[in-house]
Write a protein that holds these residues in place. Sequence first.
Motif: not given
Length: 189
Positions: A30-43
Amino acid sequence: MLVEDDFMKTLITNLRGQCLFNVSMKTQPEGLISVNHGKHRKTELDSLLKGGEIIIDTEDPHDALKRILDIIRGAKIHGDVFVAFGSGDIGPLLNFAANYEGVDGIFTCFGEKVVRLPPLDLKISKPRHKILKILNQKDLTAAEIGNKVGISRAMVYKHLNGLIEMGLVKRSHSMEKYSITDAGMLSMA
């Protein structure tokens, strides 16, 4: 106490694209937590799932791991937590944190195929944990460790050899003192 309506499944991940879609289909969060390091491009998929994006903006792996553990612990309050990791700086730390916290499922992708991984257990006994804690403060000899932990020298060497095998402790160049490794510090998160 959770009310049934408050119970949810959360996917914490650094995955992108088709692999993220495939894991999402398998876990049905039901929930998504996107964890990233630095910059990234959203999809486009990022905008379809409820949740948020957390950027880990530290270069210190210990700080990054603590932040990831906080995210997992926060999500566990609301229900089941699944972690799906890929490559990159954050991927291995996500995997470690998922195992450390005992989440409900750990996933990765091989090509575009979703692979559920079995949980791993570090099997760090109480005496070994005590040894890691004191070595986190200061390098010590085996005799000093025995005195602080309250175990015989034979048991100190048994525990130290096990910790060395696991890559959590190392001997100094003079072979007299023992110190904690980066992996050892991470295991104490």
